[in-house]
Design a protein around this motif. Structure first.
Motif, PDB file in Angstrom:
ATOM      1  N   PHE A  21       0.819  -1.211   0.000  1.00  0.00           N
ATOM      2  CA  PHE A  21       0.000   0.000   0.000  1.00  0.00           C
ATOM      3  C   PHE A  21       0.857   1.268   0.000  1.00  0.00           C
ATOM      4  O   PHE A  21       0.328   2.372  -0.071  1.00  0.00           O
ATOM      5  N   ALA A  22       2.173   1.092   0.107  1.00  0.00           N
ATOM      6  CA  ALA A  22       3.094   2.225   0.236  1.00  0.00           C
ATOM      7  C   ALA A  22       3.815   2.524  -1.067  1.00  0.00           C
ATOM      8  O   ALA A  22       4.897   3.100  -1.064  1.00  0.00           O
ATOM      9  N   THR A  23       3.236   2.143  -2.192  1.00  0.00           N
ATOM     10  CA  THR A  23       3.811   2.465  -3.492  1.00  0.00           C
ATOM     11  C   THR A  23       3.373   3.872  -3.906  1.00  0.00           C
ATOM     12  O   THR A  23       2.534   4.493  -3.253  1.00  0.00           O
ATOM     13  N   ASN A  24       3.911   4.345  -5.005  1.00  0.00           N
ATOM     14  CA  ASN A  24       3.540   5.676  -5.503  1.00  0.00           C
ATOM     15  C   ASN A  24       2.072   5.749  -5.908  1.00  0.00           C
ATOM     16  O   ASN A  24       1.477   6.831  -5.959  1.00  0.00           O
ATOM     17  N   ASP A  25       1.481   4.594  -6.207  1.00  0.00           N
ATOM     18  CA  ASP A  25       0.064   4.565  -6.595  1.00  0.00           C
ATOM     19  C   ASP A  25      -0.868   4.733  -5.398  1.00  0.00           C
ATOM     20  O   ASP A  25      -2.050   5.013  -5.576  1.00  0.00           O
ATOM     21  N   LYS A  26      -0.351   4.489  -4.195  1.00  0.00           N
ATOM     22  CA  LYS A  26      -1.126   4.631  -2.958  1.00  0.00           C
ATOM     23  C   LYS A  26      -2.448   3.860  -3.013  1.00  0.00           C
ATOM     24  O   LYS A  26      -3.528   4.406  -2.763  1.00  0.00           O
ATOM     25  N   TYR A  27      -2.346   2.578  -3.325  1.00  0.00           N
ATOM     26  CA  TYR A  27      -3.547   1.746  -3.368  1.00  0.00           C
ATOM     27  C   TYR A  27      -4.134   1.586  -1.976  1.00  0.00           C
ATOM     28  O   TYR A  27      -3.432   1.607  -0.959  1.00  0.00           O
ATOM     29  N   THR A  28      -5.445   1.411  -1.918  1.00  0.00           N
ATOM     30  CA  THR A  28      -6.151   1.169  -0.658  1.00  0.00           C
ATOM     31  C   THR A  28      -6.844  -0.194  -0.640  1.00  0.00           C
ATOM     32  O   THR A  28      -7.124  -0.722   0.434  1.00  0.00           O
ATOM     33  N   ILE A  29      -7.152  -0.734  -1.820  1.00  0.00           N
ATOM     34  CA  ILE A  29      -7.838  -2.030  -1.927  1.00  0.00           C
ATOM     35  C   ILE A  29      -7.087  -2.888  -2.937  1.00  0.00           C
ATOM     36  O   ILE A  29      -6.852  -2.463  -4.074  1.00  0.00           O
ATOM     37  N   LEU A  30      -6.725  -4.095  -2.527  1.00  0.00           N
ATOM     38  CA  LEU A  30      -6.017  -5.036  -3.401  1.00  0.00           C
ATOM     39  C   LEU A  30      -6.677  -6.400  -3.293  1.00  0.00           C
ATOM     40  O   LEU A  30      -6.828  -6.940  -2.190  1.00  0.00           O
TER      41      LEU A  30
ATOM     42  N   TYR B 225      -8.914 -15.449  -9.576  1.00  0.00           N
ATOM     43  CA  TYR B 225      -9.031 -15.888 -10.965  1.00  0.00           C
ATOM     44  C   TYR B 225     -10.498 -16.114 -11.296  1.00  0.00           C
ATOM     45  O   TYR B 225     -11.345 -16.266 -10.405  1.00  0.00           O
ATOM     46  N   TYR B 226     -10.797 -16.095 -12.583  1.00  0.00           N
ATOM     47  CA  TYR B 226     -12.170 -16.320 -13.024  1.00  0.00           C
ATOM     48  C   TYR B 226     -12.169 -17.211 -14.263  1.00  0.00           C
ATOM     49  O   TYR B 226     -11.147 -17.372 -14.935  1.00  0.00           O
ATOM     50  N   TYR B 227     -13.319 -17.792 -14.526  1.00  0.00           N
ATOM     51  CA  TYR B 227     -13.501 -18.647 -15.695  1.00  0.00           C
ATOM     52  C   TYR B 227     -14.456 -17.982 -16.673  1.00  0.00           C
ATOM     53  O   TYR B 227     -15.557 -17.567 -16.302  1.00  0.00           O
ATOM     54  N   GLU B 228     -14.020 -17.883 -17.902  1.00  0.00           N
ATOM     55  CA  GLU B 228     -14.855 -17.336 -18.965  1.00  0.00           C
ATOM     56  C   GLU B 228     -14.922 -18.351 -20.093  1.00  0.00           C
ATOM     57  O   GLU B 228     -13.904 -18.694 -20.692  1.00  0.00           O
ATOM     58  N   ASP B 229     -16.127 -18.866 -20.326  1.00  0.00           N
ATOM     59  CA  ASP B 229     -16.328 -19.916 -21.328  1.00  0.00           C
ATOM     60  C   ASP B 229     -15.378 -21.083 -21.091  1.00  0.00           C
ATOM     61  O   ASP B 229     -14.816 -21.667 -22.029  1.00  0.00           O
ATOM     62  N   GLY B 230     -15.188 -21.421 -19.809  1.00  0.00           N
ATOM     63  CA  GLY B 230     -14.359 -22.568 -19.448  1.00  0.00           C
ATOM     64  C   GLY B 230     -12.872 -22.299 -19.374  1.00  0.00           C
ATOM     65  O   GLY B 230     -12.107 -23.164 -18.947  1.00  0.00           O
ATOM     66  N   GLU B 231     -12.421 -21.111 -19.756  1.00  0.00           N
ATOM     67  CA  GLU B 231     -10.998 -20.783 -19.725  1.00  0.00           C
ATOM     68  C   GLU B 231     -10.676 -19.962 -18.479  1.00  0.00           C
ATOM     69  O   GLU B 231     -11.415 -19.060 -18.107  1.00  0.00           O
ATOM     70  N   LYS B 232      -9.538 -20.292 -17.840  1.00  0.00           N
ATOM     71  CA  LYS B 232      -9.152 -19.655 -16.586  1.00  0.00           C
ATOM     72  C   LYS B 232      -8.289 -18.418 -16.826  1.00  0.00           C
ATOM     73  O   LYS B 232      -7.340 -18.452 -17.611  1.00  0.00           O
ATOM     74  N   PHE B 233      -8.624 -17.321 -16.113  1.00  0.00           N
ATOM     75  CA  PHE B 233      -7.862 -16.077 -16.201  1.00  0.00           C
ATOM     76  C   PHE B 233      -7.571 -15.561 -14.790  1.00  0.00           C
ATOM     77  O   PHE B 233      -8.462 -15.529 -13.942  1.00  0.00           O
ATOM     78  N   SER B 234      -6.336 -15.157 -14.545  1.00  0.00           N
ATOM     79  CA  SER B 234      -5.984 -14.528 -13.268  1.00  0.00           C
ATOM     80  C   SER B 234      -6.332 -13.047 -13.314  1.00  0.00           C
ATOM     81  O   SER B 234      -6.374 -12.438 -14.385  1.00  0.00           O
ATOM     82  N   PHE B 235      -6.594 -12.464 -12.124  1.00  0.00           N
ATOM     83  CA  PHE B 235      -6.847 -11.030 -12.078  1.00  0.00           C
ATOM     84  C   PHE B 235      -6.231 -10.423 -10.821  1.00  0.00           C
ATOM     85  O   PHE B 235      -6.046 -11.098  -9.795  1.00  0.00           O
ATOM     86  N   GLU B 236      -5.912  -9.135 -10.915  1.00  0.00           N
ATOM     87  CA  GLU B 236      -5.457  -8.330  -9.791  1.00  0.00           C
ATOM     88  C   GLU B 236      -6.267  -7.037  -9.792  1.00  0.00           C
ATOM     89  O   GLU B 236      -6.087  -6.188 -10.665  1.00  0.00           O
ATOM     90  N   PHE B 237      -7.182  -6.935  -8.840  1.00  0.00           N
ATOM     91  CA  PHE B 237      -7.988  -5.730  -8.713  1.00  0.00           C
ATOM     92  C   PHE B 237      -7.246  -4.740  -7.814  1.00  0.00           C
ATOM     93  O   PHE B 237      -6.825  -5.093  -6.702  1.00  0.00           O
TER      94      PHE B 237
END
Length: 233
Positions: free
Chosen positions: A139-148, A152-164
């Motif tokens: 949380f101490a980066t220059n972007d100052k994120y507050t929520i991380l 992963y999710y599946y779309e039409d059976g295919e797996k994808f990682s995500f970082e919100f």
């Protein structure tokens, strides 16, 4: 005679002060923890068509930077606020289902109807202190994120990682339902429980967790955290 009266009065005062500082009657120990009871999210759409095309979603790691934990309740005379030690804190949960400690405090026994806290962004003077810290460093980066949030999710059976990632700030008030009764018989555990299905779903359809949709996910933060009292054996 006057000296004896003064000495006796002073002794009574000292004894009364000692009783006040050592007595724990009427005070409740409160521990705030966090968890995620379910890691999985599924679409509730009754139709076969999903506008975002996501079949299911799994949250593996969830972190929010917060400050200013405060309990709100009432006594016989007026409303009352009981503040915990000033943060920062990381409200953390993950797919293991484990409980994570945030803070502990002693407050007067009685009824409390809500807990309040702030999703907190590091000011620059504070941010530089936590660069590289094992708990607060991300949380101490220059972007100052507050929520991380990772997963992963599946779309039409295919797996994808995500970082919100979000740098949203917001004051949240979570109501206790039923009213929280705090007593002095045991440690009172307040669990800030994360509900991914309330965060990533809108209108029965999973919001695809890509950057184009981050604003839609941010709108659900306030309703995706519930405050519950937990009992441990």
């Amino acid at each position: 005679m006057m000296k004896k009266i003064i000495l006796l009065s002073a002794l009574v005062f000292l004894l009364s002060c000692q009783d006040d500082t050592t007595s724990s009657n009427g005070m409740a120990d409160v521990k705030v923890i966090s968890s995620m009871s379910s890691k999985s999210v599924y679409s509730n759409s009754s139709s076969g068509f999903q506008s975002h095309g996501v079949d299911s979603l799994i949250v593996t790691n969830f972190r929010i930077l917060i400050s200013s934990l405060k309990l709100h309740g009432y006594n016989e005379e007026s409303e009352k606020y009981e503040s915990f030690k000033t943060g920062p804190y990381v409200l953390k949960a993950d797919s293991t289902g484990n409980f994570y400690y945030l803070s502990e405090h002693t407050v007067p026994t009685g009824d409390y109807d809500k807990i309040k806290f702030e999703i907190h962004k590091f000011p620059e003077s504070e941010r530089v202190q936590y660069i590289g810290d094992t708990l607060f460093g991300e949380f101490a980066t220059n972007d100052k994120y507050t929520i991380l949030i990772d997963g992963y999710y599946y779309e039409d059976g295919e797996k994808f990682s995500f970082e919100f990632k979000s740098n949203k700030t917001e004051n949240l008030t979570l109501k206790f339902d039923p009213i929280l009764q705090l007593d002095d018989d045991e440690v009172n555990n307040i669990d800030l429980d994360i509900y991914p299905e309330l965060l990533f779903v809108e209108g029965g359809v999973i919001i695809k967790p890509i950057e184009d949709n981050w604003k839609d996910i941010e709108k659900n933060i306030h309703k995706s955290i519930k405050a519950l009292k937990k009992h441990f054996k």
